[in-house]
Design a protein around this motif. Structure first.
Motif, PDB file in Angstrom:
ATOM      1  N   MET A 293     -18.223  -0.930  -8.382  1.00  0.00           N
ATOM      2  CA  MET A 293     -16.944  -1.157  -9.065  1.00  0.00           C
ATOM      3  C   MET A 293     -16.773  -0.228 -10.256  1.00  0.00           C
ATOM      4  O   MET A 293     -15.670   0.234 -10.548  1.00  0.00           O
ATOM      5  CB  MET A 293     -16.854  -2.611  -9.531  1.00  0.00           C
ATOM      6  CG  MET A 293     -16.523  -3.609  -8.449  1.00  0.00           C
ATOM      7  SD  MET A 293     -16.272  -5.252  -9.145  1.00  0.00           S
ATOM      8  CE  MET A 293     -14.910  -4.939 -10.266  1.00  0.00           C
TER       9      MET A 293
ATOM     10  N   THR B 240     -13.481   2.038 -10.553  1.00  0.00           N
ATOM     11  CA  THR B 240     -12.541   1.910 -11.670  1.00  0.00           C
ATOM     12  C   THR B 240     -12.473   3.205 -12.469  1.00  0.00           C
ATOM     13  O   THR B 240     -11.410   3.590 -12.957  1.00  0.00           O
ATOM     14  CB  THR B 240     -12.940   0.753 -12.593  1.00  0.00           C
ATOM     15  OG1 THR B 240     -14.317   0.886 -12.980  1.00  0.00           O
ATOM     16  CG2 THR B 240     -12.736  -0.584 -11.916  1.00  0.00           C
TER      17      THR B 240
ATOM     18  N   ALA C 178      -5.055  -1.969 -15.512  1.00  0.00           N
ATOM     19  CA  ALA C 178      -5.966  -2.846 -14.764  1.00  0.00           C
ATOM     20  C   ALA C 178      -7.333  -2.191 -14.634  1.00  0.00           C
ATOM     21  O   ALA C 178      -8.377  -2.840 -14.804  1.00  0.00           O
ATOM     22  CB  ALA C 178      -5.397  -3.161 -13.387  1.00  0.00           C
TER      23      ALA C 178
ATOM     24  N   CYS D 171      -9.128  -2.324 -18.135  1.00  0.00           N
ATOM     25  CA  CYS D 171      -9.679  -3.656 -18.422  1.00  0.00           C
ATOM     26  C   CYS D 171     -10.843  -3.980 -17.496  1.00  0.00           C
ATOM     27  O   CYS D 171     -11.837  -4.596 -17.915  1.00  0.00           O
ATOM     28  CB  CYS D 171      -8.582  -4.713 -18.288  1.00  0.00           C
ATOM     29  SG  CYS D 171      -7.280  -4.599 -19.538  1.00  0.00           S
ATOM     30  N   GLY D 172     -10.733  -3.566 -16.237  1.00  0.00           N
ATOM     31  CA  GLY D 172     -11.828  -3.789 -15.295  1.00  0.00           C
ATOM     32  C   GLY D 172     -13.089  -3.054 -15.714  1.00  0.00           C
ATOM     33  O   GLY D 172     -14.206  -3.589 -15.586  1.00  0.00           O
TER      34      GLY D 172
ATOM     35  N   ALA E  54     -14.696  -4.961 -18.480  1.00  0.00           N
ATOM     36  CA  ALA E  54     -15.340  -6.169 -17.953  1.00  0.00           C
ATOM     37  C   ALA E  54     -16.685  -5.842 -17.313  1.00  0.00           C
ATOM     38  O   ALA E  54     -17.665  -6.592 -17.480  1.00  0.00           O
ATOM     39  CB  ALA E  54     -14.418  -6.845 -16.943  1.00  0.00           C
TER      40      ALA E  54
ATOM     41  N   SER F  48     -11.264  -9.503 -20.523  1.00  0.00           N
ATOM     42  CA  SER F  48     -10.988  -8.223 -19.857  1.00  0.00           C
ATOM     43  C   SER F  48     -10.754  -8.420 -18.362  1.00  0.00           C
ATOM     44  O   SER F  48      -9.859  -7.801 -17.774  1.00  0.00           O
ATOM     45  CB  SER F  48     -12.155  -7.250 -20.072  1.00  0.00           C
ATOM     46  OG  SER F  48     -12.332  -6.974 -21.446  1.00  0.00           O
ATOM     47  N   THR F  49     -11.541  -9.302 -17.745  1.00  0.00           N
ATOM     48  CA  THR F  49     -11.348  -9.595 -16.320  1.00  0.00           C
ATOM     49  C   THR F  49      -9.988 -10.237 -16.088  1.00  0.00           C
ATOM     50  O   THR F  49      -9.262  -9.873 -15.143  1.00  0.00           O
ATOM     51  CB  THR F  49     -12.459 -10.524 -15.811  1.00  0.00           C
ATOM     52  OG1 THR F  49     -13.732  -9.920 -16.041  1.00  0.00           O
ATOM     53  CG2 THR F  49     -12.293 -10.796 -14.318  1.00  0.00           C
TER      54      THR F  49
ATOM     55  N   ALA G  31      -7.358  -7.627 -16.425  1.00  0.00           N
ATOM     56  CA  ALA G  31      -7.395  -6.708 -15.286  1.00  0.00           C
ATOM     57  C   ALA G  31      -6.600  -7.279 -14.116  1.00  0.00           C
ATOM     58  O   ALA G  31      -5.789  -6.585 -13.490  1.00  0.00           O
ATOM     59  CB  ALA G  31      -8.840  -6.437 -14.874  1.00  0.00           C
ATOM     60  N   PHE G  32      -6.806  -8.569 -13.831  1.00  0.00           N
ATOM     61  CA  PHE G  32      -6.068  -9.190 -12.727  1.00  0.00           C
ATOM     62  C   PHE G  32      -4.593  -9.389 -13.091  1.00  0.00           C
ATOM     63  O   PHE G  32      -3.727  -9.334 -12.213  1.00  0.00           O
ATOM     64  CB  PHE G  32      -6.718 -10.509 -12.331  1.00  0.00           C
ATOM     65  CG  PHE G  32      -7.870 -10.331 -11.402  1.00  0.00           C
ATOM     66  CD1 PHE G  32      -7.684 -10.315 -10.033  1.00  0.00           C
ATOM     67  CD2 PHE G  32      -9.158 -10.133 -11.897  1.00  0.00           C
ATOM     68  CE1 PHE G  32      -8.747 -10.123  -9.163  1.00  0.00           C
ATOM     69  CE2 PHE G  32     -10.227  -9.939 -11.049  1.00  0.00           C
ATOM     70  CZ  PHE G  32     -10.028  -9.934  -9.681  1.00  0.00           C
TER      71      PHE G  32
ATOM     72  N   ALA H 121     -13.083  -7.807  -5.338  1.00  0.00           N
ATOM     73  CA  ALA H 121     -12.707  -6.884  -6.409  1.00  0.00           C
ATOM     74  C   ALA H 121     -12.868  -5.433  -5.970  1.00  0.00           C
ATOM     75  O   ALA H 121     -12.043  -4.568  -6.310  1.00  0.00           O
ATOM     76  CB  ALA H 121     -13.544  -7.159  -7.657  1.00  0.00           C
TER      77      ALA H 121
ATOM     78  N   CYS I 144     -10.060  -2.518  -5.763  1.00  0.00           N
ATOM     79  CA  CYS I 144     -10.242  -1.183  -6.354  1.00  0.00           C
ATOM     80  C   CYS I 144      -9.955  -0.093  -5.329  1.00  0.00           C
ATOM     81  O   CYS I 144      -9.310   0.911  -5.640  1.00  0.00           O
ATOM     82  CB  CYS I 144     -11.667  -1.036  -6.889  1.00  0.00           C
ATOM     83  SG  CYS I 144     -12.012  -1.943  -8.404  1.00  0.00           S
TER      84      CYS I 144
END
Length: 311
Positions: A9, A13, A36, A39-40, A43, A73-74, A77-78, A216, A220
């Motif tokens: 991930m 990201t 997103a 923030c991902g 996280a 942050s998660t 992101a969502f 997730a 991505c």
């Protein structure tokens, strides 16, 4: 397994941020997907696989706030994924969605501050849960956070399913996130009430990790695919816009600023193509063969990819 999935991930990201950077800050429709990814990335860093948790914790006052930063942050992101999906499907968010999001973040943030114990001694989410899940505030904090993310993922899935622009990869990704978080919320309360045996706890946690992180990663990949497509479109329109700008310069007109062309090449290409046609029709400006072919190709490109928003 979590480390390997989180590392994947991290790379995805990072690619999203790089590929969207040339146009995301200037194009409002592309900004949610970029945010997103940002923030991902934060996280993932808060999981401690990139920067050690003690280092993060020390930078934030040694109060365990790395945990809350990762949760927030998660969530964001969502949230930004959901905004991107709404733009892509031309849909609006439900009434009071913003209020619901804010209340959800405030709820689990307050619950986090009510947890007692020296949180700076924990170096991972797993050790934090194992030591403090017996406290009601810990169960409330984690379940509120996971439930909020699951609800946002479910809203995103609903927006996709009710649209003609359906995507199997996004359907699968959001479905897995909802499944994973639901399993983890159940597990957390079973652990809090001490009604789960160790083998079942390990199994359910493995299901959560596999489902959430796989979902997730699929999301991505979906956004990365959109980023590659958008970047390719950006470069193509930039190429034609710069050539049309040269034609206008040959006509003795002031050239459009390069900054404007680079910021929104599709709009620049559209406007300059109209300007060139006006010169030909109204003022008798003569185009040579390459320039005439250029106008035909730019026109065909705009027909195939009209001015509209995308993720």
């Amino acid at each position: 397994m979590m480390r390997e999935l989180a590392t994947m991930m991290l790379y995805l990201t990072g690619l999203i941020l790089v590929l969207r950077a040339p146009y995301a800050l200037g194009a409002r429709a592309s900004r949610p997907g970029w945010l997103a990814g940002t923030c991902g990335l934060i996280a993932i860093i808060c999981l401690g696989f990139v920067v050690p948790v003690p280092t993060l914790d020390a930078a934030m006052g040694s109060m365990g706030y790395w945990n809350l930063l990762g949760a927030t942050s998660t969530t964001l992101a969502f949230h930004f994924m959901y905004r991107a999906i709404l733009i892509h499907t031309s849909k609006a968010s439900p009434p009071y969605y913003g209020v619901f999001l804010g209340l959800g973040i405030v709820t689990y943030s307050v619950a986090f501050t009510m947890i007692s114990g020296e949180q700076n001694r924990f170096t991972s989410v797993e050790t934090f849960i194992a030591a403090l899940i017996g406290q009601p505030w810990t169960a409330i904090y984690l379940s509120a956070y996971l439930s909020l993310v699951a609800i946002i993922a479910a809203l995103s899935l609903g927006a996709i399913l009710s649209s003609s622009k359906r995507s199997k990869i996004f359907n699968a990704g959001f479905s897995l996130v909802v499944l994973g978080n639901t399993v983890d919320v159940i597990l957390l309360w079973m652990q809090h009430l001490n009604v789960v045996i160790a083998p079942l706890s390990t199994l359910l946690y493995s299901v959560y990790v596999a489902a959430f992180f796989s979902g997730a990663i699929l999301l991505c990949v979906g956004f990365l695919r959109g980023s590659v497509r958008s970047l390719r479109e950006y470069c193509t329109f930039l190429f034609y816009a710069l050539r049309l700008r040269r034609v206008l310069g040959r006509a003795g007109l002031d050239k459009r600023p390069l900054v404007d062309v680079a910021r929104e090449p599709k709009i620049a290409c559209y406007q300059m193509l109209i300007h060139v046609r006006d010169l030909v029709t109204l003022k008798g400006f003569a185009l040579n063969t390459p320039e005439l072919n250029l106008t035909h190709k730019a026109d065909a490109l705009l027909i195939d990819s009209p001015l509209k928003s995308s993720t």
